[in-house]
Design an enzyme around this catalytic site. Structure first.
Site, PDB file in Angstrom:
ATOM      1  N   ASP A   1      34.021  49.044  30.780  1.00  0.00           N
ATOM      2  CA  ASP A   1      35.306  49.764  30.707  1.00  0.00           C
ATOM      3  C   ASP A   1      35.171  51.139  31.359  1.00  0.00           C
ATOM      4  OD1 ASP A   1      33.566  50.414  28.626  1.00  0.00           O
ATOM      5  OD2 ASP A   1      35.131  50.638  27.108  1.00  0.00           O
TER       6      ASP A   1
ATOM      7  N   TYR B   1      31.968  32.109  33.535  1.00  0.00           N
ATOM      8  CA  TYR B   1      32.574  31.135  34.437  1.00  0.00           C
ATOM      9  C   TYR B   1      31.997  29.734  34.229  1.00  0.00           C
ATOM     10  CZ  TYR B   1      35.187  34.236  37.605  1.00  0.00           C
ATOM     11  OH  TYR B   1      36.090  35.102  38.154  1.00  0.00           O
TER      12      TYR B   1
ATOM     13  N   LYS C   1      28.452  45.208  28.776  1.00  0.00           N
ATOM     14  CA  LYS C   1      29.220  45.584  27.582  1.00  0.00           C
ATOM     15  C   LYS C   1      28.265  45.463  26.396  1.00  0.00           C
ATOM     16  CE  LYS C   1      33.119  46.725  25.552  1.00  0.00           C
ATOM     17  NZ  LYS C   1      33.759  48.044  25.720  1.00  0.00           N
TER      18      LYS C   1
ATOM     19  N   ASP D   1      37.239  43.745  42.893  1.00  0.00           N
ATOM     20  CA  ASP D   1      38.622  43.948  43.361  1.00  0.00           C
ATOM     21  C   ASP D   1      38.997  45.422  43.283  1.00  0.00           C
ATOM     22  OD1 ASP D   1      39.035  41.220  43.799  1.00  0.00           O
ATOM     23  OD2 ASP D   1      41.006  41.229  42.825  1.00  0.00           O
TER      24      ASP D   1
ATOM     25  N   ASP E   1      33.743  40.127  39.184  1.00  0.00           N
ATOM     26  CA  ASP E   1      35.006  39.672  39.773  1.00  0.00           C
ATOM     27  C   ASP E   1      36.027  40.802  39.707  1.00  0.00           C
ATOM     28  OD1 ASP E   1      36.991  37.845  40.746  1.00  0.00           O
ATOM     29  OD2 ASP E   1      37.716  37.627  38.686  1.00  0.00           O
TER      30      ASP E   1
HETATM   31  C1  IPM Z   1      36.742  35.722  43.825  1.00  0.00           C
HETATM   32  C2  IPM Z   1      37.913  34.937  43.304  1.00  0.00           C
HETATM   33  C3  IPM Z   1      37.400  33.681  42.614  1.00  0.00           C
HETATM   34  C4  IPM Z   1      36.569  34.130  41.420  1.00  0.00           C
HETATM   35  C5  IPM Z   1      38.479  32.681  42.204  1.00  0.00           C
HETATM   36  C6  IPM Z   1      39.362  32.287  43.354  1.00  0.00           C
HETATM   37  C7  IPM Z   1      37.882  31.469  41.548  1.00  0.00           C
HETATM   38  O1  IPM Z   1      38.698  35.729  42.487  1.00  0.00           O
HETATM   39  O2  IPM Z   1      35.991  35.182  44.677  1.00  0.00           O
HETATM   40  O3  IPM Z   1      36.571  36.867  43.424  1.00  0.00           O
HETATM   41  O4  IPM Z   1      37.112  34.388  40.351  1.00  0.00           O
HETATM   42  O5  IPM Z   1      35.348  34.209  41.596  1.00  0.00           O
HETATM   43 MG    MG Z   2      38.096  37.755  42.434  1.00  0.00          MG
END
Ligand code: IPM
Ligand code: MG
Length: 368
Positions: A227, A144, A195, A255, A251
């Protein structure tokens, strides 16, 4: 009991942000009155709302306000309207700037299945029942932020997009320590995800995490390629307790872990650094498709306020009280659309806030 005073910066942001923030603030006020905590709220702009008002996604004034507060409660940023702007003007750049500017290198993202919501998960009951995972994501380094980055034109006129995944030993060690300490407070199991079969940056990551392990003899450390970790999270998530990983892998995996619980609308997060105030925000985004319709689930925002009390302000009793209220509204059968199931009461965002306050008032009279 003397009254504790806290200055909280609120960043409602975009989309459903303002609606869910209103609920969290109401809840904080009620809990504050009950437990003798005084919150002074100050509001600032970030993301698309800031772009519209000032031309930039993270105005200096917002950064200054955050630095001068005890904690920052953020809702969500982004929306279709700003999606085509150049990268330095996108709402996401404001969020990344806030994380970097406050030095918030550790992002804690819990994914805990609540018994009331097992049927909201897209996975089978026996797979998700009892899941309780904490993802510790590195937040201010890795791909990032690595240099060089950009879109360059080669000698032949071919454009080339570049990002760099890099970690220094210092960066790995400090997130590693947060992760080991987090695992110590939980079940003592830590899985580091990388990885290392392909990337040098991951080899270094694995080396450093392995070298830290002897300092934490009560933590059982394992390593997994990213993975495989993605697959294992869906196959048998109960094998995980604490996961530590870099920014991009974290990230994505957070999710995936969130979805085990049925709705990303339930999950809070804490971003912490060494010195500055922490930022507490839901894992979900700004959901522009349902913004302004009173349909959003405010519970992740409310649980982020609880994380703020626990990790940012060291007020665990108040945090417990909020978390208990969330469980009780779910026990009553109150649901927003994203976690709705047959036979439950469908509530809007605002009504869910009222339900929480009702339950909090009952809790205050039952706990003397
Ligand atoms: C998160 C989001 C952010 C990230 C975006 C909105 C920049 O997806 O907080 O997980 O990628 O960190
Ligand atoms: Mg995110």
């Amino acid at each position: 009991m003397t009254q504790q005073h806290y200055r909280i910066t609120l960043l409602p942001g975009d989309g459903i942000g303002p609606e869910i923030m209103t609920v969290a603030v109401e809840v904080l006020k009620v809990v504050g009155e009950q437990l003798n905590l005084h919150f002074e709220f100050q509001q600032a702009l970030i993301g698309g709302a800031a772009i519209d008002a000032t031309g930039e996604p993270l105005p200096d004034e917002t950064m200054e306000m955050c630095l001068k507060s005890d904690a920052v409660l953020l809702a969500a940023i982004g929306g279709y309207k700003w999606d085509t702007l150049p990268r330095h003007l996108r709402p996401e750049t404001g969020l990344l700037g806030l994380r970097a500017g406050l030095g918030l290198f550790a992002n804690l993202r819990p994914a805990k299945i609540l018994p009331q919501l097992i049927d909201a998960s897209s996975l089978k009951r026996e797979v998700v029942e009892g899941v309780d995972i904490m993802v510790v994501r590195e937040l201010t380094g890795g791909i990032y932020f690595g240099q060089p980055r950009g879109i360059f034109t080669t000698e032949t006129g071919d454009r080339r997009g570049v990002n760099t995944m890099a970690y220094t030993e210092t960066e790995i060690d400090r997130i590693g320590r947060v992760a080991f300490e987090t695992a110590q407070k939980r079940s003592g199991k830590l899985c580091s995800v990388d990885k290392a079969n392909v990337l040098e940056v991951s080899q270094l990551w694995r080396d450093r995490i392995t070298q830290l392990a002897p300092e934490y003899p009560d933590v059982e450390l394992s390593h997994m390629y990213v993975d495989n970790a993605a697959m294992q999270l869906l196959r048998w998530p109960k094998q995980f307790d604490t996961i530590v990983t870099g920014n991009l892998f974290g990230d994505i995996l957070s999710d995936a872990a969130a979805m085990l619980t049925g709705s990303i609308g339930m999950l809070p997060s804490a971003s912490l650094g060494a010195a500055n105030p922490g930022v507490f925000e839901p894992v979900h985004g700004s959901a522009p498709d349902i913004a302004g319709q009173d349909k959003a689930n405010p519970l992740a925002q409310v649980l982020s306020a609880a994380m703020m009390l626990r990790y940012g302000l060291n007020q665990p009793t108040a945090a417990d009280r909020i978390e208990q209220a969330v469980l009780q509204v779910l026990d009553r059968g109150d649901r927003t659309g994203d976690i709705m199931s047959p036979g439950m009461n469908l509530l809007g965002c605002h009504a869910m806030g009222n339900a929480l306050i009702e339950v909090l008032e009952q809790l205050a009279t039952s706990v003397i």
